[in-house]
Scaffold this motif. Structure first.
Motif, PDB file in Angstrom:
ATOM      1  N   ARG A  35      13.777  80.985 -35.736  1.00  0.00           N
ATOM      2  CA  ARG A  35      14.739  81.711 -34.903  1.00  0.00           C
ATOM      3  C   ARG A  35      14.013  82.361 -33.727  1.00  0.00           C
ATOM      4  O   ARG A  35      12.917  82.878 -33.876  1.00  0.00           O
ATOM      5  CB  ARG A  35      15.440  82.785 -35.717  1.00  0.00           C
ATOM      6  CG  ARG A  35      16.323  82.213 -36.805  1.00  0.00           C
ATOM      7  CD  ARG A  35      17.295  83.258 -37.338  1.00  0.00           C
ATOM      8  NE  ARG A  35      18.095  82.696 -38.397  1.00  0.00           N
ATOM      9  CZ  ARG A  35      19.168  81.927 -38.214  1.00  0.00           C
ATOM     10  NH1 ARG A  35      19.550  81.647 -36.997  1.00  0.00           N
ATOM     11  NH2 ARG A  35      19.838  81.440 -39.229  1.00  0.00           N
ATOM     12  N   VAL A  36      14.649  82.310 -32.563  1.00  0.00           N
ATOM     13  CA  VAL A  36      14.048  82.915 -31.380  1.00  0.00           C
ATOM     14  C   VAL A  36      13.986  84.421 -31.586  1.00  0.00           C
ATOM     15  O   VAL A  36      14.984  85.079 -31.861  1.00  0.00           O
ATOM     16  CB  VAL A  36      14.848  82.563 -30.104  1.00  0.00           C
ATOM     17  CG1 VAL A  36      14.267  83.276 -28.888  1.00  0.00           C
ATOM     18  CG2 VAL A  36      14.863  81.054 -29.889  1.00  0.00           C
ATOM     19  N   SER A  37      12.782  84.934 -31.490  1.00  0.00           N
ATOM     20  CA  SER A  37      12.505  86.362 -31.677  1.00  0.00           C
ATOM     21  C   SER A  37      11.335  86.733 -30.779  1.00  0.00           C
ATOM     22  O   SER A  37      10.708  85.864 -30.168  1.00  0.00           O
ATOM     23  CB  SER A  37      12.130  86.636 -33.142  1.00  0.00           C
ATOM     24  OG  SER A  37      10.910  85.971 -33.452  1.00  0.00           O
ATOM     25  N   ASP A  38      11.028  88.018 -30.739  1.00  0.00           N
ATOM     26  CA  ASP A  38       9.856  88.443 -29.965  1.00  0.00           C
ATOM     27  C   ASP A  38       8.588  87.786 -30.491  1.00  0.00           C
ATOM     28  O   ASP A  38       7.741  87.342 -29.713  1.00  0.00           O
ATOM     29  CB  ASP A  38       9.715  89.970 -30.009  1.00  0.00           C
ATOM     30  CG  ASP A  38      10.750  90.679 -29.153  1.00  0.00           C
ATOM     31  OD1 ASP A  38      11.251  90.055 -28.189  1.00  0.00           O
ATOM     32  OD2 ASP A  38      11.064  91.844 -29.450  1.00  0.00           O
TER      33      ASP A  38
ATOM     34  N   ARG B 224       6.204  85.327 -28.356  1.00  0.00           N
ATOM     35  CA  ARG B 224       4.810  85.731 -28.165  1.00  0.00           C
ATOM     36  C   ARG B 224       3.862  84.608 -28.597  1.00  0.00           C
ATOM     37  O   ARG B 224       2.909  84.280 -27.900  1.00  0.00           O
ATOM     38  CB  ARG B 224       4.544  87.005 -28.964  1.00  0.00           C
ATOM     39  CG  ARG B 224       3.728  88.042 -28.279  1.00  0.00           C
ATOM     40  CD  ARG B 224       3.502  89.344 -29.037  1.00  0.00           C
ATOM     41  NE  ARG B 224       4.057  89.466 -30.369  1.00  0.00           N
ATOM     42  CZ  ARG B 224       5.206  90.100 -30.673  1.00  0.00           C
ATOM     43  NH1 ARG B 224       5.933  90.643 -29.734  1.00  0.00           N
ATOM     44  NH2 ARG B 224       5.623  90.180 -31.922  1.00  0.00           N
ATOM     45  N   ASP B 225       4.143  84.030 -29.767  1.00  0.00           N
ATOM     46  CA  ASP B 225       3.295  82.960 -30.290  1.00  0.00           C
ATOM     47  C   ASP B 225       3.277  81.760 -29.335  1.00  0.00           C
ATOM     48  O   ASP B 225       2.212  81.214 -29.022  1.00  0.00           O
ATOM     49  CB  ASP B 225       3.781  82.518 -31.670  1.00  0.00           C
ATOM     50  CG  ASP B 225       2.951  81.374 -32.224  1.00  0.00           C
ATOM     51  OD1 ASP B 225       1.698  81.459 -32.196  1.00  0.00           O
ATOM     52  OD2 ASP B 225       3.551  80.384 -32.673  1.00  0.00           O
ATOM     53  N   LEU B 226       4.443  81.359 -28.852  1.00  0.00           N
ATOM     54  CA  LEU B 226       4.510  80.211 -27.942  1.00  0.00           C
ATOM     55  C   LEU B 226       3.821  80.510 -26.613  1.00  0.00           C
ATOM     56  O   LEU B 226       3.110  79.655 -26.072  1.00  0.00           O
ATOM     57  CB  LEU B 226       5.962  79.785 -27.726  1.00  0.00           C
ATOM     58  CG  LEU B 226       6.652  79.184 -28.952  1.00  0.00           C
ATOM     59  CD1 LEU B 226       8.129  78.945 -28.671  1.00  0.00           C
ATOM     60  CD2 LEU B 226       5.958  77.903 -29.411  1.00  0.00           C
TER      61      LEU B 226
ATOM     62  N   VAL C  13      11.650  71.439 -26.456  1.00  0.00           N
ATOM     63  CA  VAL C  13      12.327  72.471 -27.246  1.00  0.00           C
ATOM     64  C   VAL C  13      13.710  71.929 -27.572  1.00  0.00           C
ATOM     65  O   VAL C  13      14.428  71.473 -26.680  1.00  0.00           O
ATOM     66  CB  VAL C  13      12.449  73.802 -26.467  1.00  0.00           C
ATOM     67  CG1 VAL C  13      13.140  74.855 -27.315  1.00  0.00           C
ATOM     68  CG2 VAL C  13      11.076  74.281 -25.998  1.00  0.00           C
ATOM     69  N   LEU C  14      14.067  71.968 -28.860  1.00  0.00           N
ATOM     70  CA  LEU C  14      15.363  71.473 -29.299  1.00  0.00           C
ATOM     71  C   LEU C  14      16.140  72.594 -29.958  1.00  0.00           C
ATOM     72  O   LEU C  14      15.562  73.399 -30.700  1.00  0.00           O
ATOM     73  CB  LEU C  14      15.187  70.334 -30.303  1.00  0.00           C
ATOM     74  CG  LEU C  14      14.451  69.126 -29.763  1.00  0.00           C
ATOM     75  CD1 LEU C  14      13.140  68.951 -30.474  1.00  0.00           C
ATOM     76  CD2 LEU C  14      15.303  67.908 -29.896  1.00  0.00           C
ATOM     77  N   GLY C  15      17.420  72.630 -29.686  1.00  0.00           N
ATOM     78  CA  GLY C  15      18.282  73.638 -30.281  1.00  0.00           C
ATOM     79  C   GLY C  15      19.672  73.092 -30.503  1.00  0.00           C
ATOM     80  O   GLY C  15      19.953  71.918 -30.262  1.00  0.00           O
ATOM     81  N   GLN C  16      20.535  73.965 -30.955  1.00  0.00           N
ATOM     82  CA  GLN C  16      21.911  73.604 -31.281  1.00  0.00           C
ATOM     83  C   GLN C  16      22.847  74.545 -30.547  1.00  0.00           C
ATOM     84  O   GLN C  16      22.643  75.757 -30.562  1.00  0.00           O
ATOM     85  CB  GLN C  16      22.098  73.744 -32.797  1.00  0.00           C
ATOM     86  CG  GLN C  16      23.311  73.109 -33.363  1.00  0.00           C
ATOM     87  CD  GLN C  16      23.222  71.595 -33.459  1.00  0.00           C
ATOM     88  OE1 GLN C  16      22.191  70.993 -33.209  1.00  0.00           O
ATOM     89  NE2 GLN C  16      24.309  70.981 -33.798  1.00  0.00           N
ATOM     90  N   ASP C  17      23.855  73.993 -29.919  1.00  0.00           N
ATOM     91  CA  ASP C  17      24.858  74.783 -29.222  1.00  0.00           C
ATOM     92  C   ASP C  17      26.188  74.541 -29.926  1.00  0.00           C
ATOM     93  O   ASP C  17      26.526  73.408 -30.233  1.00  0.00           O
ATOM     94  CB  ASP C  17      24.936  74.345 -27.751  1.00  0.00           C
ATOM     95  CG  ASP C  17      25.902  75.159 -26.944  1.00  0.00           C
ATOM     96  OD1 ASP C  17      27.114  74.881 -27.047  1.00  0.00           O
ATOM     97  OD2 ASP C  17      25.465  76.050 -26.216  1.00  0.00           O
ATOM     98  N   GLU C  18      26.937  75.604 -30.170  1.00  0.00           N
ATOM     99  CA  GLU C  18      28.202  75.469 -30.901  1.00  0.00           C
ATOM    100  C   GLU C  18      29.175  74.545 -30.186  1.00  0.00           C
ATOM    101  O   GLU C  18      29.918  73.805 -30.830  1.00  0.00           O
ATOM    102  CB  GLU C  18      28.830  76.844 -31.123  1.00  0.00           C
ATOM    103  CG  GLU C  18      28.022  77.715 -32.064  1.00  0.00           C
ATOM    104  CD  GLU C  18      28.545  79.137 -32.145  1.00  0.00           C
ATOM    105  OE1 GLU C  18      29.681  79.388 -31.703  1.00  0.00           O
ATOM    106  OE2 GLU C  18      27.807  79.985 -32.665  1.00  0.00           O
TER     107      GLU C  18
ATOM    108  N   GLY D   4      17.827  84.773 -31.582  1.00  0.00           N
ATOM    109  CA  GLY D   4      18.346  84.655 -32.937  1.00  0.00           C
ATOM    110  C   GLY D   4      18.772  83.255 -33.339  1.00  0.00           C
ATOM    111  O   GLY D   4      19.113  83.020 -34.497  1.00  0.00           O
ATOM    112  N   LYS D   5      18.748  82.310 -32.424  1.00  0.00           N
ATOM    113  CA  LYS D   5      19.154  80.938 -32.733  1.00  0.00           C
ATOM    114  C   LYS D   5      17.941  80.112 -33.158  1.00  0.00           C
ATOM    115  O   LYS D   5      16.826  80.338 -32.703  1.00  0.00           O
ATOM    116  CB  LYS D   5      19.826  80.289 -31.523  1.00  0.00           C
ATOM    117  CG  LYS D   5      21.129  80.971 -31.138  1.00  0.00           C
ATOM    118  CD  LYS D   5      21.725  80.306 -29.934  1.00  0.00           C
ATOM    119  CE  LYS D   5      22.983  81.026 -29.488  1.00  0.00           C
ATOM    120  NZ  LYS D   5      23.508  80.456 -28.238  1.00  0.00           N
TER     121      LYS D   5
END
Length: 167
Positions: A81-84, A88-90, A104-109, A133-134
Motif C-alpha cells: 500500500r502506498v504510504s510514507d 521513502r523506500d522507492l 508501477v501497476l495499480g488498480q482503479d475502481e 493507501g492503495k
C-alpha cells in the motif's frame, strides 16, 4: 514461403490454445501474470492473478491488438500500500542508482488496471500522487521487443485471421 508465413500467423493468434497455455503456465509458475498490450498508440501492462481473469481479459481484447507474454518472471522492486514508508523506500532506491527502468501497476475502481513507467524520482512522485493507501506493484521493466524472452500474439479480426496493426 507463404505456408511458412501462414503457419507463423497461426502461432501468433491469441485464439491459438498454445498462447493461453503459455499464459497459464507463466501464471502457475509465478502466481501472477503481467501481459504487455499494444494497440495503436496505447501501450500498457496488465496484471492478472487467475485463469478466470486471464480468459475474461483476453475475451475483451480488440482485433489487431498485440499481446506479449514474458518467459522470465518480472523482478519485483516493491509491492504494498502506498504510504510514507513505501515512498521513502522507492525514492532511496532511485537515488542509489540515479535512473531506473520500472513499471508501477495499480488498480482503479473505474478504469481497472493502470500502469506507468518510471525512470526518475519526480516521475515516481507524480505516479503515486492520489494513490495513498492503495495497493501497487513496482517491477523492473522488461524488453518487450526481445523475441528471445517474449511470446507475441495478435487478436484476430472477425474472420479469424491475424492482421497485425501498425505499432
Amino acid at each position: 514461403m507463404k505456408q511458412e508465413s501462414d503457419a507463423r500467423r497461426a502461432r501468433q493468434n491469441t485464439a491459438n490454445p498454445d498462447f493461453s497455455a503459455s499464459a497459464l503456465g507463466i501464471l502457475a509458475r509465478d502466481g501472477e501474470l503481467l501481459v504487455f498490450s499494444r494497440y495503436l498508440a496505447d501501450k500498457r501492462y496488465v496484471y492478472l492473478t487467475s485463469a478466470a481473469a486471464w480468459y475474461e481479459w483476453l475475451g475483451s481484447r480488440k482485433p489487431r491488438e498485440c499481446l506479449t507474454l514474458f518467459r522470465q518472471a518480472f523482478q519485483p522492486i516493491r509491492r504494498g500500500r502506498v504510504s510514507d514508508a513505501l515512498r521513502r523506500d522507492l525514492r532511496t532506491r532511485i537515488r542509489a542508482v540515479g535512473t531506473v527502468d520500472w513499471v508501477v501497476l495499480g488498480q482503479d475502481e473505474e478504469e481497472g488496471n493502470w500502469c506507468a513507467w518510471v525512470s526518475q524520482e519526480m516521475e515516481l512522485e507524480e505516479v503515486l500522487e492520489g494513490e495513498w493507501g492503495k495497493e501497487i506493484i513496482v517491477v523492473e521493466d522488461q524488453d518487450w521487443c526481445d523475441e528471445e524472452i517474449t511470446i507475441h500474439a495478435y487478436v484476430p479480426d472477425a474472420d479469424g485471421l491475424v492482421r497485425p496493426g501498425a505499432y
